[in-house]
Scaffold this motif. Structure first.
Motif, PDB file in Angstrom:
ATOM      1  N   VAL A  96       8.168  16.720  -2.325  1.00  0.00           N
ATOM      2  CA  VAL A  96       8.892  16.120  -3.521  1.00  0.00           C
ATOM      3  C   VAL A  96       9.325  17.398  -4.394  1.00  0.00           C
ATOM      4  O   VAL A  96       8.466  18.259  -4.900  1.00  0.00           O
ATOM      5  N   PRO A  97      10.650  17.561  -4.696  1.00  0.00           N
ATOM      6  CA  PRO A  97      10.880  18.692  -5.568  1.00  0.00           C
ATOM      7  C   PRO A  97      10.692  18.297  -6.921  1.00  0.00           C
ATOM      8  O   PRO A  97      11.424  17.507  -7.677  1.00  0.00           O
ATOM      9  N   SER A  98       9.642  18.868  -7.442  1.00  0.00           N
ATOM     10  CA  SER A  98       9.159  18.580  -8.794  1.00  0.00           C
ATOM     11  C   SER A  98       9.829  19.726  -9.896  1.00  0.00           C
ATOM     12  O   SER A  98       9.535  19.545 -11.034  1.00  0.00           O
ATOM     13  N   GLY A  99      10.303  20.699  -9.239  1.00  0.00           N
ATOM     14  CA  GLY A  99      10.645  21.811 -10.123  1.00  0.00           C
ATOM     15  C   GLY A  99       9.434  22.636 -10.790  1.00  0.00           C
ATOM     16  O   GLY A  99       8.438  22.469 -10.266  1.00  0.00           O
ATOM     17  N   ALA A 100       9.608  23.372 -11.755  1.00  0.00           N
ATOM     18  CA  ALA A 100       8.722  24.077 -12.465  1.00  0.00           C
ATOM     19  C   ALA A 100       8.187  23.041 -13.354  1.00  0.00           C
ATOM     20  O   ALA A 100       8.818  22.513 -14.069  1.00  0.00           O
ATOM     21  N   ILE A 101       6.946  22.730 -13.421  1.00  0.00           N
ATOM     22  CA  ILE A 101       6.144  22.044 -14.234  1.00  0.00           C
ATOM     23  C   ILE A 101       5.380  23.130 -15.363  1.00  0.00           C
ATOM     24  O   ILE A 101       4.516  24.023 -14.976  1.00  0.00           O
ATOM     25  N   GLU A 102       5.841  22.983 -16.447  1.00  0.00           N
ATOM     26  CA  GLU A 102       5.409  23.758 -17.576  1.00  0.00           C
ATOM     27  C   GLU A 102       4.173  23.100 -18.341  1.00  0.00           C
ATOM     28  O   GLU A 102       4.352  22.084 -18.652  1.00  0.00           O
ATOM     29  N   LEU A 103       3.048  23.860 -18.281  1.00  0.00           N
ATOM     30  CA  LEU A 103       1.758  23.370 -18.632  1.00  0.00           C
ATOM     31  C   LEU A 103       1.592  24.042 -19.739  1.00  0.00           C
ATOM     32  O   LEU A 103       1.761  25.347 -20.059  1.00  0.00           O
ATOM     33  N   GLU A 104       1.154  23.336 -20.945  1.00  0.00           N
ATOM     34  CA  GLU A 104       1.122  23.813 -22.209  1.00  0.00           C
ATOM     35  C   GLU A 104      -0.358  24.586 -22.130  1.00  0.00           C
ATOM     36  O   GLU A 104      -1.250  24.000 -21.662  1.00  0.00           O
ATOM     37  N   LEU A 105      -0.449  25.722 -22.861  1.00  0.00           N
ATOM     38  CA  LEU A 105      -1.802  26.482 -22.628  1.00  0.00           C
ATOM     39  C   LEU A 105      -2.690  25.608 -23.606  1.00  0.00           C
ATOM     40  O   LEU A 105      -2.452  25.204 -24.557  1.00  0.00           O
TER      41      LEU A 105
ATOM     42  N   LEU B   3     -11.587  18.473  -9.959  1.00  0.00           N
ATOM     43  CA  LEU B   3     -11.336  17.393 -11.211  1.00  0.00           C
ATOM     44  C   LEU B   3      -9.995  17.227 -11.470  1.00  0.00           C
ATOM     45  O   LEU B   3      -9.473  16.047 -11.619  1.00  0.00           O
ATOM     46  N   LEU B   4      -9.137  18.483 -11.549  1.00  0.00           N
ATOM     47  CA  LEU B   4      -7.889  18.204 -11.585  1.00  0.00           C
ATOM     48  C   LEU B   4      -6.931  17.191 -10.709  1.00  0.00           C
ATOM     49  O   LEU B   4      -6.420  16.603 -10.840  1.00  0.00           O
ATOM     50  N   GLN B   5      -7.674  17.703  -9.425  1.00  0.00           N
ATOM     51  CA  GLN B   5      -6.943  16.709  -8.295  1.00  0.00           C
ATOM     52  C   GLN B   5      -7.378  15.385  -8.436  1.00  0.00           C
ATOM     53  O   GLN B   5      -6.143  14.644  -8.454  1.00  0.00           O
ATOM     54  N   GLY B   6      -8.315  14.896  -8.949  1.00  0.00           N
ATOM     55  CA  GLY B   6      -8.653  13.418  -9.203  1.00  0.00           C
ATOM     56  C   GLY B   6      -7.644  13.110 -10.643  1.00  0.00           C
ATOM     57  O   GLY B   6      -7.574  11.954 -10.357  1.00  0.00           O
ATOM     58  N   LEU B   7      -7.761  13.981 -11.473  1.00  0.00           N
ATOM     59  CA  LEU B   7      -6.891  13.512 -12.647  1.00  0.00           C
ATOM     60  C   LEU B   7      -5.358  13.338 -12.095  1.00  0.00           C
ATOM     61  O   LEU B   7      -4.681  12.231 -12.825  1.00  0.00           O
ATOM     62  N   VAL B   8      -4.867  14.270 -11.366  1.00  0.00           N
ATOM     63  CA  VAL B   8      -3.264  14.138 -10.936  1.00  0.00           C
ATOM     64  C   VAL B   8      -3.378  12.632 -10.221  1.00  0.00           C
ATOM     65  O   VAL B   8      -2.315  12.038 -10.331  1.00  0.00           O
ATOM     66  N   GLU B   9      -4.227  12.526  -9.347  1.00  0.00           N
ATOM     67  CA  GLU B   9      -4.158  11.241  -8.237  1.00  0.00           C
ATOM     68  C   GLU B   9      -4.187  10.096  -9.475  1.00  0.00           C
ATOM     69  O   GLU B   9      -3.539   9.100  -8.939  1.00  0.00           O
TER      70      GLU B   9
ATOM     71  N   ASN C 128       0.799  -1.040  -0.001  1.00  0.00           N
ATOM     72  CA  ASN C 128       0.019  -0.024  -0.053  1.00  0.00           C
ATOM     73  C   ASN C 128       0.930   1.257  -0.118  1.00  0.00           C
ATOM     74  O   ASN C 128       1.835   1.217   0.522  1.00  0.00           O
ATOM     75  N   ILE C 129       0.518   2.156  -0.645  1.00  0.00           N
ATOM     76  CA  ILE C 129       1.286   3.516  -0.645  1.00  0.00           C
ATOM     77  C   ILE C 129       0.245   4.522  -0.617  1.00  0.00           C
ATOM     78  O   ILE C 129      -0.814   4.601  -1.274  1.00  0.00           O
ATOM     79  N   ASN C 130       0.650   5.486   0.355  1.00  0.00           N
ATOM     80  CA  ASN C 130      -0.224   6.536   0.878  1.00  0.00           C
ATOM     81  C   ASN C 130       0.409   7.937   0.481  1.00  0.00           C
ATOM     82  O   ASN C 130       1.570   7.806   0.933  1.00  0.00           O
ATOM     83  N   ILE C 131      -0.140   8.474  -0.675  1.00  0.00           N
ATOM     84  CA  ILE C 131       0.430   9.794  -0.855  1.00  0.00           C
ATOM     85  C   ILE C 131      -0.462  10.795  -0.816  1.00  0.00           C
ATOM     86  O   ILE C 131      -1.767  10.878  -0.873  1.00  0.00           O
ATOM     87  N   ASP C 132       0.042  11.939   0.221  1.00  0.00           N
ATOM     88  CA  ASP C 132      -0.850  13.085   0.472  1.00  0.00           C
ATOM     89  C   ASP C 132      -0.364  14.201   0.052  1.00  0.00           C
ATOM     90  O   ASP C 132       0.745  14.666   0.420  1.00  0.00           O
ATOM     91  N   ILE C 133      -0.956  14.745  -1.116  1.00  0.00           N
ATOM     92  CA  ILE C 133      -0.763  16.106  -1.526  1.00  0.00           C
ATOM     93  C   ILE C 133      -1.383  17.098  -0.899  1.00  0.00           C
ATOM     94  O   ILE C 133      -2.620  17.511  -1.201  1.00  0.00           O
ATOM     95  N   GLU C 134      -0.855  17.897  -0.071  1.00  0.00           N
ATOM     96  CA  GLU C 134      -1.095  18.789   0.922  1.00  0.00           C
ATOM     97  C   GLU C 134      -1.836  20.028   0.098  1.00  0.00           C
ATOM     98  O   GLU C 134      -2.824  20.667   0.201  1.00  0.00           O
ATOM     99  N   LYS C 135      -0.865  20.629  -0.610  1.00  0.00           N
ATOM    100  CA  LYS C 135      -1.091  21.730  -1.482  1.00  0.00           C
ATOM    101  C   LYS C 135      -0.473  21.586  -2.943  1.00  0.00           C
ATOM    102  O   LYS C 135       0.581  21.109  -2.925  1.00  0.00           O
ATOM    103  N   LEU C 136      -1.330  21.990  -3.711  1.00  0.00           N
ATOM    104  CA  LEU C 136      -0.668  22.205  -5.176  1.00  0.00           C
ATOM    105  C   LEU C 136      -0.895  23.317  -5.601  1.00  0.00           C
ATOM    106  O   LEU C 136      -2.244  23.924  -5.806  1.00  0.00           O
ATOM    107  N   ILE C 137      -0.008  24.223  -5.776  1.00  0.00           N
ATOM    108  CA  ILE C 137      -0.057  25.606  -6.317  1.00  0.00           C
ATOM    109  C   ILE C 137       0.095  25.587  -8.024  1.00  0.00           C
ATOM    110  O   ILE C 137       1.101  25.264  -8.357  1.00  0.00           O
ATOM    111  N   LEU C 138      -0.999  26.328  -8.555  1.00  0.00           N
ATOM    112  CA  LEU C 138      -0.776  26.456  -9.963  1.00  0.00           C
ATOM    113  C   LEU C 138      -0.965  28.045 -10.375  1.00  0.00           C
ATOM    114  O   LEU C 138      -1.878  28.528 -10.408  1.00  0.00           O
ATOM    115  N   GLU C 139       0.385  28.463 -10.394  1.00  0.00           N
ATOM    116  CA  GLU C 139       0.340  29.908 -10.627  1.00  0.00           C
ATOM    117  C   GLU C 139       0.252  30.385 -12.329  1.00  0.00           C
ATOM    118  O   GLU C 139       0.563  29.598 -13.240  1.00  0.00           O
ATOM    119  N   GLY C 140      -0.791  31.247 -12.493  1.00  0.00           N
ATOM    120  CA  GLY C 140      -1.195  31.642 -13.751  1.00  0.00           C
ATOM    121  C   GLY C 140      -2.088  30.892 -14.358  1.00  0.00           C
ATOM    122  O   GLY C 140      -2.337  30.944 -15.505  1.00  0.00           O
TER     123      GLY C 140
END
Length: 85
Positions: free
Chosen positions: A55-64, A24-30, A2-14
């Motif tokens: 987790v040091p994910s660095g900057a995640i560039e999302l395509e517009l 919806l996005l939270q469910g898709l990420v999970e 069993n793996i438990n991952i708790d993402i307390e906060k995900l900040i999407l700037e811009g």
């Protein structure tokens, strides 16, 4: 295993999304992160079962213009890359 991952906060700037879209996005990420873990496995450096404060994910560039599914995949893949040494 069993793996438990708790993402307390995900900040999407811009990125303007409504609370409904955020849930919806939270469910898709999970879902994508669960898929990656089941296909690729848990990275070796996480095998000891210890608590990892961040987790040091660095900057995640999302395509517009991406749809929520693609955004969720991109975010989860960035998190998964950050899990590896």
């Amino acid at each position: 295993m069993n793996i438990n991952i708790d993402i307390e906060k995900l900040i999407l700037e811009g990125v303007a999304i409504s609370p409904r879209q955020g849930r919806l996005l939270q469910g898709l990420v999970e879902a994508e992160l669960a898929r990656l873990l089941s296909v690729e496995g848990l990275p070796d450096n996480w095998q000891a079962g210890e608590i990892v404060p961040h987790v040091p994910s660095g900057a995640i560039e999302l395509e517009l213009g991406n749809n929520p599914t693609q955004m969720g995949q991109q975010i989860a893949q960035g998190i998964y890359r950050g899990m590896k040494p």
